[in-house]
Design a protein around this motif. Structure first.
Motif, PDB file in Angstrom:
ATOM      1  N   MET A 171      44.608   0.265  83.342  1.00 51.25           N
ATOM      2  CA  MET A 171      46.015   0.188  83.723  1.00 51.25           C
ATOM      3  C   MET A 171      46.658  -1.017  83.055  1.00 51.25           C
ATOM      4  O   MET A 171      46.026  -2.057  82.841  1.00 51.25           O
ATOM      5  CB  MET A 171      46.129   0.082  85.238  1.00 51.25           C
ATOM      6  CG  MET A 171      45.529   1.260  85.994  1.00 51.25           C
ATOM      7  SD  MET A 171      46.396   2.794  85.685  1.00 51.25           S
ATOM      8  CE  MET A 171      47.937   2.470  86.551  1.00 51.25           C
ATOM      9  N   TRP A 172      47.917  -0.891  82.771  1.00 47.99           N
ATOM     10  CA  TRP A 172      48.644  -1.948  82.082  1.00 47.99           C
ATOM     11  C   TRP A 172      48.606  -3.255  82.865  1.00 47.99           C
ATOM     12  O   TRP A 172      48.392  -4.327  82.304  1.00 47.99           O
ATOM     13  CB  TRP A 172      50.075  -1.512  81.839  1.00 47.99           C
ATOM     14  CG  TRP A 172      50.953  -2.542  81.199  1.00 47.99           C
ATOM     15  CD1 TRP A 172      52.070  -3.117  81.738  1.00 47.99           C
ATOM     16  CD2 TRP A 172      50.786  -3.134  79.904  1.00 47.99           C
ATOM     17  NE1 TRP A 172      52.606  -4.023  80.844  1.00 47.99           N
ATOM     18  CE2 TRP A 172      51.848  -4.055  79.725  1.00 47.99           C
ATOM     19  CE3 TRP A 172      49.854  -2.974  78.882  1.00 47.99           C
ATOM     20  CZ2 TRP A 172      51.989  -4.805  78.558  1.00 47.99           C
ATOM     21  CZ3 TRP A 172      49.999  -3.721  77.717  1.00 47.99           C
ATOM     22  CH2 TRP A 172      51.052  -4.625  77.565  1.00 47.99           C
ATOM     23  N   GLY A 173      48.812  -3.161  84.173  1.00 50.13           N
ATOM     24  CA  GLY A 173      48.805  -4.376  84.986  1.00 50.13           C
ATOM     25  C   GLY A 173      47.491  -5.130  84.882  1.00 50.13           C
ATOM     26  O   GLY A 173      47.455  -6.358  84.814  1.00 50.13           O
ATOM     27  N   ALA A 174      46.395  -4.396  84.875  1.00 48.67           N
ATOM     28  CA  ALA A 174      45.076  -5.021  84.751  1.00 48.67           C
ATOM     29  C   ALA A 174      44.924  -5.675  83.389  1.00 48.67           C
ATOM     30  O   ALA A 174      44.331  -6.755  83.267  1.00 48.67           O
ATOM     31  CB  ALA A 174      43.985  -3.987  84.974  1.00 48.67           C
ATOM     32  N   CYS A 175      45.440  -5.053  82.371  1.00 42.73           N
ATOM     33  CA  CYS A 175      45.348  -5.647  81.038  1.00 42.73           C
ATOM     34  C   CYS A 175      46.110  -6.968  80.964  1.00 42.73           C
ATOM     35  O   CYS A 175      45.650  -7.918  80.339  1.00 42.73           O
ATOM     36  CB  CYS A 175      45.899  -4.686  79.995  1.00 42.73           C
ATOM     37  SG  CYS A 175      44.857  -3.249  79.732  1.00 42.73           S
ATOM     38  N   VAL A 176      47.251  -7.004  81.611  1.00 39.28           N
ATOM     39  CA  VAL A 176      48.068  -8.226  81.568  1.00 39.28           C
ATOM     40  C   VAL A 176      47.438  -9.341  82.400  1.00 39.28           C
ATOM     41  O   VAL A 176      47.419 -10.503  82.004  1.00 39.28           O
ATOM     42  CB  VAL A 176      49.496  -7.934  82.063  1.00 39.28           C
ATOM     43  CG1 VAL A 176      50.298  -9.216  82.210  1.00 39.28           C
ATOM     44  CG2 VAL A 176      50.200  -6.971  81.122  1.00 39.28           C
ATOM     45  N   LEU A 177      46.889  -8.972  83.552  1.00 41.64           N
ATOM     46  CA  LEU A 177      46.406  -9.980  84.496  1.00 41.64           C
ATOM     47  C   LEU A 177      44.961 -10.409  84.249  1.00 41.64           C
ATOM     48  O   LEU A 177      44.579 -11.505  84.662  1.00 41.64           O
ATOM     49  CB  LEU A 177      46.546  -9.453  85.923  1.00 41.64           C
ATOM     50  CG  LEU A 177      47.979  -9.213  86.401  1.00 41.64           C
ATOM     51  CD1 LEU A 177      47.977  -8.577  87.789  1.00 41.64           C
ATOM     52  CD2 LEU A 177      48.779 -10.504  86.410  1.00 41.64           C
ATOM     53  N   GLU A 178      44.164  -9.559  83.593  1.00 42.18           N
ATOM     54  CA  GLU A 178      42.745  -9.851  83.438  1.00 42.18           C
ATOM     55  C   GLU A 178      42.406 -10.200  82.001  1.00 42.18           C
ATOM     56  O   GLU A 178      43.061  -9.753  81.066  1.00 42.18           O
ATOM     57  CB  GLU A 178      41.919  -8.639  83.885  1.00 42.18           C
ATOM     58  CG  GLU A 178      42.152  -8.260  85.335  1.00 42.18           C
ATOM     59  CD  GLU A 178      41.495  -6.944  85.695  1.00 42.18           C
ATOM     60  OE1 GLU A 178      41.582  -6.545  86.867  1.00 42.18           O
ATOM     61  OE2 GLU A 178      40.903  -6.306  84.797  1.00 42.18           O
ATOM     62  N   ASP A 179      41.380 -11.002  81.836  1.00 42.41           N
ATOM     63  CA  ASP A 179      40.924 -11.383  80.505  1.00 42.41           C
ATOM     64  C   ASP A 179      39.647 -10.653  80.086  1.00 42.41           C
ATOM     65  O   ASP A 179      39.109 -10.915  79.015  1.00 42.41           O
ATOM     66  CB  ASP A 179      40.686 -12.886  80.429  1.00 42.41           C
ATOM     67  CG  ASP A 179      41.991 -13.664  80.317  1.00 42.41           C
ATOM     68  OD1 ASP A 179      41.954 -14.902  80.359  1.00 42.41           O
ATOM     69  OD2 ASP A 179      43.052 -13.020  80.182  1.00 42.41           O
ATOM     70  N   THR A 180      39.170  -9.755  80.927  1.00 39.15           N
ATOM     71  CA  THR A 180      37.965  -9.014  80.577  1.00 39.15           C
ATOM     72  C   THR A 180      38.362  -7.754  79.817  1.00 39.15           C
ATOM     73  O   THR A 180      39.112  -6.916  80.328  1.00 39.15           O
ATOM     74  CB  THR A 180      37.177  -8.627  81.832  1.00 39.15           C
ATOM     75  OG1 THR A 180      38.064  -7.968  82.748  1.00 39.15           O
ATOM     76  CG2 THR A 180      36.584  -9.837  82.493  1.00 39.15           C
ATOM     77  N   PHE A 181      37.870  -7.646  78.594  1.00 37.77           N
ATOM     78  CA  PHE A 181      38.110  -6.491  77.758  1.00 37.77           C
ATOM     79  C   PHE A 181      36.781  -5.908  77.308  1.00 37.77           C
ATOM     80  O   PHE A 181      35.800  -6.627  77.124  1.00 37.77           O
ATOM     81  CB  PHE A 181      38.970  -6.868  76.543  1.00 37.77           C
ATOM     82  CG  PHE A 181      40.431  -6.948  76.877  1.00 37.77           C
ATOM     83  CD1 PHE A 181      40.929  -8.008  77.613  1.00 37.77           C
ATOM     84  CD2 PHE A 181      41.310  -5.953  76.482  1.00 37.77           C
ATOM     85  CE1 PHE A 181      42.276  -8.075  77.950  1.00 37.77           C
ATOM     86  CE2 PHE A 181      42.651  -6.014  76.803  1.00 37.77           C
ATOM     87  CZ  PHE A 181      43.142  -7.070  77.536  1.00 37.77           C
ATOM     88  N   ASP A 182      36.767  -4.598  77.159  1.00 37.16           N
ATOM     89  CA  ASP A 182      35.506  -3.915  76.866  1.00 37.16           C
ATOM     90  C   ASP A 182      35.039  -4.117  75.431  1.00 37.16           C
ATOM     91  O   ASP A 182      33.843  -4.172  75.165  1.00 37.16           O
ATOM     92  CB  ASP A 182      35.662  -2.410  77.130  1.00 37.16           C
ATOM     93  CG  ASP A 182      36.001  -2.109  78.583  1.00 37.16           C
ATOM     94  OD1 ASP A 182      36.753  -1.154  78.830  1.00 37.16           O
ATOM     95  OD2 ASP A 182      35.502  -2.830  79.469  1.00 37.16           O
TER      96      ASP A 182
END
Length: 123
Positions: free
Chosen positions: A101-112
């Motif tokens: 989700m977009w919100g998670a991408c903005v708020l979190e620094d963990t990327f796959d």
């Protein structure tokens, strides 16, 4: 599995410009957030710019107005246009991607998925 390969880094004078590219392979970009982080040795990594599957964008305050993120889905390529470069923009720049989700991408620094990085040096 997604593979990300960055290119376009280099050395540039203060006030100059560079354009980074990130070629993605292994999956289409539907449902993915993609973006760029940067890191200087000994300092915390910084999330620089994001783009969502609907092309919504997000920038860190330090680059807003100077950097532009974009993507060409037909070419599976993510871009980061860096303008008005400052010495403090010197860093290794990493391309990132994750399905979420977009919100998670903005708020979190963990990327796959992470690329190997491309160095930008401003002097």
């Amino acid at each position: 599995h997604v593979q990300l390969v960055e290119s376009g880094g280099g050395s540039v004078q203060t006030g100059g410009s560079l354009k980074l590219s990130c070629l993605a392979s292994g999956d289409d970009d539907s449902g993915y957030c993609m973006g760029w982080f940067r890191q200087v040795p000994g300092k915390q990594r910084e999330k620089v710019a994001l783009i969502g599957s609907d092309r919504a964008t997000h920038y860190s305050q330090s680059v807003k107005g100077r950097f532009t993120i974009s993507k060409d889905s037909a070419k599976n390529t993510l871009y980061l246009q860096l303008n008005s470069l400052k010495t403090e923009d010197t860093a290794m720049y990493y391309c990132v991607s994750k399905r979420g989700m977009w919100g998670a991408c903005v708020l979190e620094d963990t990327f796959d998925y992470w690329g190997q990085g491309t160095q930008v040096t401003v002097s």
